[in-house]
Write an enzyme that holds these catalytic residues in place. Structure first.
Site, PDB file in Angstrom:
ATOM      1  N   PHE A   7       0.866  -1.173   0.000  1.00 51.12           N
ATOM      2  CA  PHE A   7       0.000   0.000   0.000  1.00 51.12           C
ATOM      3  C   PHE A   7       0.901   1.220   0.000  1.00 51.12           C
ATOM      4  CE2 PHE A   7      -4.303  -0.827  -0.216  1.00 51.12           C
ATOM      5  CZ  PHE A   7      -5.105   0.146   0.371  1.00 51.12           C
ATOM      6  N   GLN A  59      -7.320  14.922   3.872  1.00 51.07           N
ATOM      7  CA  GLN A  59      -6.647  14.098   2.871  1.00 51.07           C
ATOM      8  C   GLN A  59      -7.483  13.982   1.618  1.00 51.07           C
ATOM      9  OE1 GLN A  59      -6.129   9.591   3.129  1.00 51.07           O
ATOM     10  NE2 GLN A  59      -4.022  10.305   3.314  1.00 51.07           N
ATOM     11  N   HIS A  92      -7.902  11.787  -1.504  1.00 53.30           N
ATOM     12  CA  HIS A  92      -7.547  10.472  -2.033  1.00 53.30           C
ATOM     13  C   HIS A  92      -7.290  10.610  -3.521  1.00 53.30           C
ATOM     14  CE1 HIS A  92      -7.712   6.255  -3.118  1.00 53.30           C
ATOM     15  NE2 HIS A  92      -7.726   5.935  -1.837  1.00 53.30           N
ATOM     16  N   LEU A 132     -14.981   6.260  -4.321  1.00 54.29           N
ATOM     17  CA  LEU A 132     -13.630   5.771  -4.070  1.00 54.29           C
ATOM     18  C   LEU A 132     -13.248   4.553  -4.901  1.00 54.29           C
ATOM     19  CD1 LEU A 132     -11.079   5.762  -2.210  1.00 54.29           C
ATOM     20  CD2 LEU A 132     -12.348   4.190  -0.745  1.00 54.29           C
ATOM     21  N   GLU A 159      -6.898   2.291  -3.093  1.00 56.23           N
ATOM     22  CA  GLU A 159      -5.448   2.301  -3.289  1.00 56.23           C
ATOM     23  C   GLU A 159      -4.966   0.893  -3.620  1.00 56.23           C
ATOM     24  OE1 GLU A 159      -3.199   5.213  -1.223  1.00 56.23           O
ATOM     25  OE2 GLU A 159      -2.288   3.634  -0.031  1.00 56.23           O
ATOM     26  N   ARG A 218      -0.224   9.271  -0.120  1.00 60.46           N
ATOM     27  CA  ARG A 218      -1.404   9.808  -0.797  1.00 60.46           C
ATOM     28  C   ARG A 218      -1.324  11.272  -1.138  1.00 60.46           C
ATOM     29  NH1 ARG A 218      -6.455   6.798   2.154  1.00 60.46           N
ATOM     30  NH2 ARG A 218      -5.957   4.746   1.296  1.00 60.46           N
ATOM     31  N   ARG A 234      -2.290  10.736   6.309  1.00 62.73           N
ATOM     32  CA  ARG A 234      -2.528   9.368   6.783  1.00 62.73           C
ATOM     33  C   ARG A 234      -2.100   8.369   5.719  1.00 62.73           C
ATOM     34  NH1 ARG A 234      -6.340   5.654   5.791  1.00 62.73           N
ATOM     35  NH2 ARG A 234      -8.015   6.898   4.874  1.00 62.73           N
TER      36      ARG A 234
END
Lengths: 365, 545, 294
Positions: B100, B213, B215, B225, B228, B259, B358
């Protein structure tokens, strides 16, 4: 685009019920949920419906469109609007309506709770405190059942539940299978015993509405069949439904064709069969009760007998016998022909997007 | 739910208040996975995980919290597995872990690409097993503060109508984030920051509010979404020419950089004219149909349903979207807030584990690890104290306020204000931030608040399922939180993590700004102060991927 | 004339002989040369699929194999349940080479040819609802139904799961209506036409099944239908043979004649009673025949 909607309004406190029509302007990518938002924001703030994620995972927005349960967030409206069709939106079926498109989910959750929907471990935890070792293949037995988002679309359309509201129902039974098939659960037999009860798996009418309506591909009907298969494998087969099914197996391996006449007493027992005599005589008069003798035997039935014994010995029985076909059937859900092309063929399709490359390097293949 | 389970197991009598049925919570939409240093896929350790997290946080994360987090995470994962969570497995039967963003070792435990769904299901199952009371479709509106303690929650009963007060010796906030402040967001409609707003209005400190954040891979145009995990499985990000542009921004980690780095790279490409419809492309064609169908079936379905594209054959248009709020109610390592009896865990809280940015997979883990810790701490305090006292005036005041809201006859419908807020936030407080735009945004938020206070019209005056009312209240929550975000954003004169000011303050300024922003409500608007970052052993370094 | 393998299934062999005789008489009129498969067994219905799923797969593989051995492309069925079972087994085999190999090995070891050449399973309904079959139907249905009001009852498993059946939109099917109209009848619309007749649980859970069965019969009756037509002999059994049970639970005697698809088309095409065998029905078809004679 212009979208027309007809919505069944209902207030459970006042009992008022009315079909209202709305005409709205919506973006082309709008879903049914987006359209309801526009109605509520700009036309009638009293419209009640549930929503949250808008991406087909939370399960909030189950409702009926033209009498069939869908997830409102999954239903793109473009084609419907283009065709000039004005769909009728109403609350899901088989559950009491609280207001407009909001149903009382308590009966749903009660049935969910009734199957003990949590792992009942049948083992001591691993000595090192780490994970139980299980292969992906073994977990995949319940891969589909684990997809369930509790949206209620299956329950909404269940024909058996409509005729008998006490039927446990496709969602709870699929959830039950999720645990019956989980190798970590230690209560399989107890679960199966309970599921073979009056309102359990043998009340399913096999209408396949649940499988058809499910927006996630859970296939509740198949889950119920898996429970039946596993029950029979474990010798839990006292229910009439199980006896009925066993007689088909017996017929296939003795005469090949279904031994229809004996089906009634074999399923319902001699006493009930005798009670049905009047009914049976009516049928017999029309030749609907063929005499069991001489038996109607199919040609080369010994092949069938041998097959029965051969597969029994190979032991792909219980839910495994159904799971074995899931790999192939999943291809139907994914679309025909998917995965048959090579990467080159995909990159070379007419209108294909650029091939990926890294600048300052030789182009990637 | 994790807090409730732990509190129950610690012996406390627990009630869960939720404006949605628990399985509808937005954690269920999480896709890619949950991080713990199990070491199944490769050598790993909590220390490496901690280092990755500290670096990922751009050195704003509180290091003691991070060390606790990475140390306890593996045990929490095993616990979930013992409870029956359906995780993907390796050949050897162990839990699978995928790579990740910004992870030094593949440690993201996953369930295909529906990890959040699997976790929500297992937690709800455990809730049902313990027969824990759930006050379902109760819209939490106000916290009850009395005698220096938090003693309960006043909610609007969405299903049946009427205000309902639930008293509790302790209260744990686990209300999630507020992505809905932005017009383009991965978040559900429910993510409106209600918990943070409730705490804010009691005068509690909110920490690091400027850090939202974005994404990198949200679908165009909906903002939905795409995990990731797609990039974890090897997907490429390409621009309008087909170039894997991440080579120029993060030559080592490429698509799996942190990110904020990826979002900024994408935005730069888009701003430079190398995007399509304000998006770049996520290319999975080379992964092959089998891998996509096995590991990323959810992503494929989302792409097909919401972007009209089958990733087996075509790249998917994606762009940065508001996703996760690093900031929130300030808590200690056991979820305790400044107010005795009030705890917080998950996205609503800021411990801070994530600092200025994050890592993917850390949020789900945070909800579990800190949910557990907060639940236990809240239970232990509750069990050692006997009284609950909710003053009658609390509910009476709420009744009056409610009536006033319902009585409004002239004003605007909330959606117009909501859209203006959301659009302007995206424009002026997005991936890249500029002084002039942020200052202008402060003014816009003031205007928006004025419009809100002048009057929002709730058309539904009824009692049953009045989501028109709750949506109006949610809007008020978002406006106040946005004000905090902007004030902190203007004041932070550096670029760190998700707060990127490439035009005026392009670099990190550890000397002046390696500290948390603290926002408190004064009645009129927010007031800003600062607080030190808690340090153990990770010295700030240049952050490159 | 197109040669097709013909699998009649259990009911058409026994209690619903009228279906077989009507089908065999009708087939040449719609361009079908039926090669009846003999070395076959019951397809298992939902029952063997549930009780002994591996056996179910092998039984159906055997049927498919013997069909393929006739050198035809199509295996024709006249029952919804047979159609679903055979198509499902077929997809399982076509989509999984390892599974097919294992099943074939077993078939061969008991003396059955391996299923190598693919066949497609199609219900008679699909053959005559469009294309050449439909054209021949139109010219064959010379006697016509004289505006008779016919309520189509599809029966669950010809429509669902649509990913296996796939012939028509499961919520807006049109094949029966088209055939009714081509035969000169008037198709009646009513909500329960795609719902369940209850047959699978009519013995194990009679009350629930009757709660389902009442719906199409009552709705068709109230819509003024002269008869119901169905492509499934199991539905036919429910609708026809169990109709009398509704008298007890509802107090109403609907006397609704139920026709098999082959019979409906057969009547319009001028088949004889010796072929149609209406006398075998429990609910008398006389009112329909009288209307047609008038």
């Amino acid at each position: 685009m212009q979208v027309g909607l007809k919505v069944w309004r209902f207030n459970s406190r006042t009992g008022e019920r009315e079909l209202q029509e709305f005409e709205i302007a919506a973006p082309e990518e709008a879903t049914l949920l987006d359209c309801l938002d526009i109605v509520k924001d700009q036309h009638d703030g009293t419209l009640a419906y549930r929503k949250s994620c808008r991406m087909m995972i939370c399960g909030s927005c189950g409702m009926r469109m033209d009498g069939a349960a869908v997830l409102a967030c999954k239903m793109r409206m473009y084609d419907i609007a283009q065709a000039g069709h004005v769909p009728v939106i109403s609350a899901m079926g088989n559950l009491p309506i609280i207001k407009d498109l909001v149903v009382d989910m308590d009966p749903f959750w009660e049935k969910f709770n009734s199957v003990n929907p949590y792992l009942q471990p049948g083992y001591d935890e691993p000595a090192d405190g780490k994970e139980n070792l299980i292969t992906q293949e073994r977990m995949n037995v319940v891969h589909k059942e684990a997809l369930c988002i509790n949206c209620g679309c299956c329950v909404s359309e269940c024909n058996a539940m409509e005729a008998d509201p006490l039927f446990t129902g496709p969602q709870a039974l699929a959830k039950a299978m999720r645990f019956v098939g989980d190798p970590r659960d230690g209560q399989k037999l107890a679960r199966l015993e309970k599921l073979n009860g009056e309102h359990g798996i043998w009340e399913c009418t096999r209408c396949y509405f649940c499988t058809e309506r499910c927006p996630k591909g859970v296939d509740p009907r198949d889950a119920i069949a898996k429970l039946g298969a596993e029950s029979m494998k474990e010798g839990i087969d006292r229910d009439m439904g199980a006896k009925h099914a066993k007689w088909f197996v017996t017929s296939a391996r003795t005469t090949g064709w279904l031994r229809e006449t004996e089906l009634v007493p074999k399923t319902q027992g001699i006493v009930t069969a005798i009670k049905q005599t009047r009914f049976a005589l009516d049928l017999a008069r029309k030749g609907k009760v063929p005499p069991p003798f001489p038996p109607h035997v199919a040609k080369n039935v010994k092949e069938s007998r041998r097959l029965h014994d051969l597969v029994r010995d190979q032991g792909v029985n219980g839910f495994a016998g159904i799971v074995q076909g899931e790999h192939a059937l999943a291809r139907l859900a994914h679309g025909h022909g998917v995965g048959d092309q090579t990467l080159e063929e995909i990159y070379d399709r007419p209108g294909a997007y650029h091939r990926p490359f890294i600048a300052d390097e030789e182009a990637d293949a | 739910m994790r807090a409730a389970i732990e509190a129950h197991d610690a012996g406390a009598n627990v009630g869960v208040i939720s404006k949605l049925h628990p399985t509808r919570s937005h954690s269920g939409a999480a896709e890619g996975g949950i991080n713990a240093a199990l070491g199944n896929a490769a050598e790993d350790s909590p220390e490496i995980h901690a280092f990755d997290t500290v670096k990922g946080s751009d050195y704003l994360g509180d290091q003691d919290a991070i060390e606790i987090f990475t140390r306890e995470a593996p045990g929490d994962i095993y616990q979930l597995e013992h409870w029956g969570a359906f995780f993907s497995r390796r050949e050897d039967g162990k839990l699978a872990q995928r790579p990740f963003g910004a992870a030094g070792s593949p440690r993201t435990v996953y369930a295909a690409d529906i990890t959040g769904h699997v976790l929500i299901q297992v937690l709800y199952e455990q809730l049902v097993k313990r027969d824990i009371t759930v006050y379902e479709e109760y819209f939490a509106w106000k916290l009850v503060e009395n005698d220096g303690r938090c003693q309960g929650v006043i909610s609007w009963d969405l299903l049946n109508g009427g205000l309902k007060t639930v008293g509790g010796k302790t209260v744990v906030l686990a209300t999630g984030g507020q992505g809905r402040i932005y017009r383009t967001t991965t978040n559900a409609y429910a993510c409106t920051g209600d918990g943070a707003a409730m705490a804010l209005r009691l005068g509690l400190p909110l920490k690091d509010m400027e850090f939202m954040q974005f994404h990198p891979t949200t679908l165009y145009p909906t903002g939905i979404l795409l995990t990731e995990g797609c990039r974890g499985e090897g997907a490429y990000l390409i621009n309008s020419e087909g170039e894997r542009f991440m080579k120029r921004y993060a030559p080592n980690a490429m698509e799996l950089a942190s990110r904020d780095v990826v979002s900024r790279s994408e935005q730069t490409e888009i701003d430079a004219g190398r995007g399509i419809n304000g998006s770049v492309m996520l290319d999975m064609r080379h992964l092959g149909a089998e891998r996509i169908i096995e590991r990323l079936p959810g992503s494929r379905e989302l792409s097909m349903t919401f972007a009209g594209v089958d990733p087996i054959y075509d790249p998917v248009p994606v762009r940065p979207g508001a996703h996760y709020h690093m900031g929130g109610v300030e808590t200690g390592n056991d979820g305790e807030t400044e107010l005795t009896g009030l705890y917080a865990a998950g996205e609503v809280a800021c411990v801070s584990v994530h600092g200025a940015n994050r890592l993917g997979g850390n949020s789900l883990m945070e909800t579990i690890t800190f949910g557990r810790r907060a639940g236990r701490a809240a239970a232990e305090w509750a069990l050692s104290n006997t009284t609950i006292d909710v003053p009658a005036s609390a509910e009476a005041d709420a009744e009056r306020e409610l009536k006033a809201l319902l009585d409004v006859s002239s004003g605007e419908r909330p959606w117009q204000i909501r859209n203006d807020l959301g659009t302007s936030m995206l424009e002026n407080f997005g991936v890249f931030r500029r002084e002039e735009q942020m200052v202008a945004q402060v003014g816009i938020i003031d205007e928006v608040r004025e419009r809100y206070q002048r009057g929002v019209i709730v058309e539904d005056k009824g009692e049953i399922f009045n989501s028109d009312l709750t949506q109006a209240i949610e809007l008020g929550n978002m406006i106040d939180l946005a004000a905090c975000m902007l004030q902190a954003g203007v004041a932070r004169k550096e670029s760190r993590g998700a707060h990127a000011r490439p035009y005026d303050y392009p670099t990190r300024d550890d000397e002046n700004f390696m500290k948390h922003s603290i926002s408190r409500w004064t009645g009129d608007g927010p007031e800003l102060s600062w607080k030190e970052v808690r340090y153990t052993k990770y010295d700030p370094m240049e952050r490159k991927y | 004339m197109r040669k097709v393998a013909y699998y009649k299934g259990c009911l058409a062999s026994l209690s619903a002989k009228e279906l077989d005789s009507a089908t065999q008489a009708l087939a040449p009129k719609v361009g079908l040369e039926l090669v009846e498969l003999e070395s076959v067994t019951c397809c298992g219905a939902g029952d063997i699929h549930e009780a002994d799923p591996d056996y179910y797969l092998h039984l159906n593989a055997r049927i498919l194999s013997y069909a393929a051995a006739e050198g035809v492309d199509t295996l024709l069925t006249v029952c919804n349940v047979c159609t679903l079972n055979l198509r499902q087994a077929n997809f399982m085999l076509l989509g999984d080479t390892e599974l097919r190999a294992r099943v074939n090995e077993n078939l061969v070891s008991v003396g059955v040819p391996a299923y190598e050449r693919d066949v497609d399973v199609r219900h008679l309904l699909w053959e005559i609802a469009e294309g050449e079959g439909y054209e021949l139907l139109k010219s064959a249905a010379h006697k016509g139904l004289k505006g008779l009001k016919i309520a189509p009852f599809y029966g669950c498993q010809i429509l669902r799961p649509s990913k296996i059946q796939g012939f028509e939109d499961p919520d807006r099917p049109w094949s029966l209506e088209r055939i009714i109209e081509a035969c000169g009848g008037e198709a009646i619309d009513y909500p329960a036409k795609i719902k369940c007749c209850g047959f699978p649980i009519i013995q194990a859970r009679e009350e629930t099944a009757l709660g389902e069965l009442i719906q199409p019969i009552e709705q068709a009756y109230e819509a003024g239908a002269d008869a119901i037509v169905t492509p499934c002999p199991l539905c036919h059994l429910s609708l026809d043979a169990w109709q009398s049970k509704l008298k007890k639970s509802t107090g109403r005697d609907f006397k609704m004649p139920i026709l098999h698809l082959s019979q409906l088309v057969g009547v319009a095409a001028g088949l004889e009673e010796s072929e149609l065998k209406f006398k075998r029905h429990v609910v008398s078809v006389k009112p329909v025949l009288e209307k047609l004679e008038a």
